[in-house]
Scaffold this motif. Structure first.
Motif, mmCIF file in Angstrom:
data_model
loop_
_atom_site.group_PDB
_atom_site.id
_atom_site.type_symbol
_atom_site.label_atom_id
_atom_site.label_comp_id
_atom_site.label_asym_id
_atom_site.label_seq_id
_atom_site.Cartn_x
_atom_site.Cartn_y
_atom_site.Cartn_z
ATOM 1 N N LYS A 139 0.840 -1.205 0.000
ATOM 2 C CA LYS A 139 0.000 0.000 0.000
ATOM 3 C C LYS A 139 0.874 1.254 0.000
ATOM 4 O O LYS A 139 0.629 2.204 -0.753
ATOM 5 N N TRP A 140 1.921 1.249 0.842
ATOM 6 C CA TRP A 140 2.797 2.410 0.934
ATOM 7 C C TRP A 140 3.690 2.552 -0.298
ATOM 8 O O TRP A 140 4.013 3.674 -0.696
ATOM 9 N N LEU A 141 4.068 1.449 -0.902
ATOM 10 C CA LEU A 141 4.805 1.535 -2.173
ATOM 11 C C LEU A 141 3.930 2.212 -3.222
ATOM 12 O O LEU A 141 4.403 3.082 -3.964
ATOM 13 N N SER A 142 2.670 1.827 -3.268
ATOM 14 C CA SER A 142 1.738 2.437 -4.208
ATOM 15 C C SER A 142 1.603 3.942 -3.960
ATOM 16 O O SER A 142 1.667 4.750 -4.891
ATOM 17 N N LYS A 143 1.431 4.322 -2.695
ATOM 18 C CA LYS A 143 1.299 5.741 -2.342
ATOM 19 C C LYS A 143 2.549 6.533 -2.710
ATOM 20 O O LYS A 143 2.461 7.654 -3.215
ATOM 21 N N THR A 144 3.706 5.935 -2.454
ATOM 22 C CA THR A 144 4.957 6.641 -2.715
ATOM 23 C C THR A 144 5.168 6.843 -4.212
ATOM 24 O O THR A 144 5.533 7.939 -4.655
ATOM 25 N N TYR A 145 4.934 5.797 -4.981
ATOM 26 C CA TYR A 145 5.073 5.941 -6.436
ATOM 27 C C TYR A 145 4.086 6.982 -6.977
ATOM 28 O O TYR A 145 4.430 7.761 -7.875
ATOM 29 N N LEU A 146 2.902 7.027 -6.425
ATOM 30 C CA LEU A 146 1.923 8.030 -6.849
ATOM 31 C C LEU A 146 2.433 9.437 -6.549
ATOM 32 O O LEU A 146 2.322 10.338 -7.392
ATOM 33 N N GLU A 147 3.007 9.641 -5.379
ATOM 34 C CA GLU A 147 3.574 10.947 -5.018
ATOM 35 C C GLU A 147 4.705 11.337 -5.957
ATOM 36 O O GLU A 147 4.931 12.512 -6.215
ATOM 37 N N MET A 148 5.424 10.347 -6.444
ATOM 38 C CA MET A 148 6.538 10.598 -7.364
ATOM 39 C C MET A 148 6.064 10.838 -8.788
ATOM 40 O O MET A 148 6.868 11.139 -9.669
ATOM 41 N N GLY A 149 4.760 10.664 -9.019
ATOM 42 C CA GLY A 149 4.209 10.853 -10.353
ATOM 43 C C GLY A 149 4.352 9.632 -11.245
ATOM 44 O O GLY A 149 4.192 9.732 -12.460
ATOM 45 N N LEU A 150 4.637 8.476 -10.658
ATOM 46 C CA LEU A 150 4.813 7.238 -11.421
ATOM 47 C C LEU A 150 3.540 6.400 -11.286
ATOM 48 O O LEU A 150 3.462 5.462 -10.489
ATOM 49 N N LYS A 151 2.552 6.767 -12.077
ATOM 50 C CA LYS A 151 1.215 6.188 -11.960
ATOM 51 C C LYS A 151 1.193 4.686 -12.265
ATOM 52 O O LYS A 151 0.507 3.922 -11.581
ATOM 53 N N ASP A 152 1.901 4.248 -13.286
ATOM 54 C CA ASP A 152 1.899 2.828 -13.656
ATOM 55 C C ASP A 152 2.446 1.961 -12.520
ATOM 56 O O ASP A 152 1.859 0.925 -12.179
ATOM 57 N N GLU A 153 3.563 2.386 -11.936
ATOM 58 C CA GLU A 153 4.144 1.638 -10.816
ATOM 59 C C GLU A 153 3.183 1.638 -9.627
ATOM 60 O O GLU A 153 2.995 0.622 -8.956
ATOM 61 N N SER A 154 2.566 2.784 -9.392
ATOM 62 C CA SER A 154 1.606 2.897 -8.297
ATOM 63 C C SER A 154 0.442 1.921 -8.487
ATOM 64 O O SER A 154 0.051 1.218 -7.552
ATOM 65 N N GLU A 155 -0.078 1.879 -9.687
ATOM 66 C CA GLU A 155 -1.202 0.980 -9.971
ATOM 67 C C GLU A 155 -0.799 -0.490 -9.840
ATOM 68 O O GLU A 155 -1.584 -1.314 -9.361
ATOM 69 N N ALA A 156 0.413 -0.816 -10.238
ATOM 70 C CA ALA A 156 0.885 -2.202 -10.124
ATOM 71 C C ALA A 156 0.932 -2.626 -8.655
ATOM 72 O O ALA A 156 0.470 -3.719 -8.305
ATOM 73 N N TYR A 157 1.464 -1.767 -7.797
ATOM 74 C CA TYR A 157 1.509 -2.104 -6.374
ATOM 75 C C TYR A 157 0.123 -2.078 -5.742
ATOM 76 O O TYR A 157 -0.155 -2.850 -4.826
ATOM 77 N N GLN A 158 -0.740 -1.225 -6.252
ATOM 78 C CA GLN A 158 -2.115 -1.200 -5.754
ATOM 79 C C GLN A 158 -2.800 -2.530 -6.062
ATOM 80 O O GLN A 158 -3.503 -3.086 -5.216
ATOM 81 N N LYS A 159 -2.570 -3.072 -7.250
ATOM 82 C CA LYS A 159 -3.149 -4.375 -7.613
ATOM 83 C C LYS A 159 -2.590 -5.487 -6.732
ATOM 84 O O LYS A 159 -3.339 -6.359 -6.283
ATOM 85 N N MET A 160 -1.281 -5.456 -6.492
ATOM 86 C CA MET A 160 -0.688 -6.469 -5.614
ATOM 87 C C MET A 160 -1.269 -6.357 -4.206
ATOM 88 O O MET A 160 -1.545 -7.371 -3.564
#
Length: 168
Positions: A139-160
């Motif tokens: 969850k926190w990996l997803s949030k962090t990637y989103l803050e960094m503007g890396l939406k694809d990475e954020s979505e991948a961790y959100q799915k996991m």
């Protein structure tokens, strides 16, 4: 001029300076650490309880440029003036936990608060490796990637994260 002189400002001048600095972004506060420290000492001696936001911005800026131990040492004179501030206590927790594998999740969350995205990612990734059955680091990996503007990475961790939650 203020940094290079020893004259004292009036209370009203100090409040205006404090307000102006609070309105600046961390990037705008990029001045020499020693000069910044001297300025903050002058301000905080007069208004120690209203310094949390400003010091937080300064720490975000310094952590992006300097090693953790350097920032810890830089904070020492400020601890004497306003050591009770929440932001100093949070930084001190980062400093104490930085080498402890048992504290990767809370350490990552503190780095996240200080907008140190790469350090936060390192902590959450390590926590995820150490505890692969726990969803919280994902969850926190997803949030962090989103803050960094890396939406694809954020979505991948959100799915996991969602998949792991379903399995629980």
């Amino acid at each position: 001029m203020l940094l290079q002189s020893n004259f004292e400002l009036t209370t009203a001048d100090m409040k205006q300076l404090h307000t102006s600095l609070n309105e600046m972004s961390p990037e705008e506060l990029k001045i020499q650490p020693e000069a910044l420290q001297n300025l903050l000492l002058k301000l905080f001696k007069q208004e120690p309880n209203s310094s949390d936001v400003l010091l937080n911005k300064c720490l975000i800026c310094l952590l992006a440029q300097y090693e953790l131990t350097d920032v810890h040492d830089w904070l020492e004179p400020l601890r004497e003036v306003c050591g009770q501030l929440d932001v100093i206590q949070k930084f001190d927790r980062i400093y104490k936990m930085s080498e402890d594998l048992e504290n990767m999740q809370p350490l990552g969350e503190l780095y996240f608060e200080f907008k140190q995205w790469n350090q936060a990612l390192d902590c959450f990734s390590m926590e995820s490796e150490l505890k692969p059955d726990e969803a919280r680091p994902l969850k926190w990996l997803s949030k962090t990637y989103l803050e960094m503007g890396l939406k694809d990475e954020s979505e991948a961790y959100q799915k996991m994260y969602v998949n792991l939650q379903k399995q629980a």
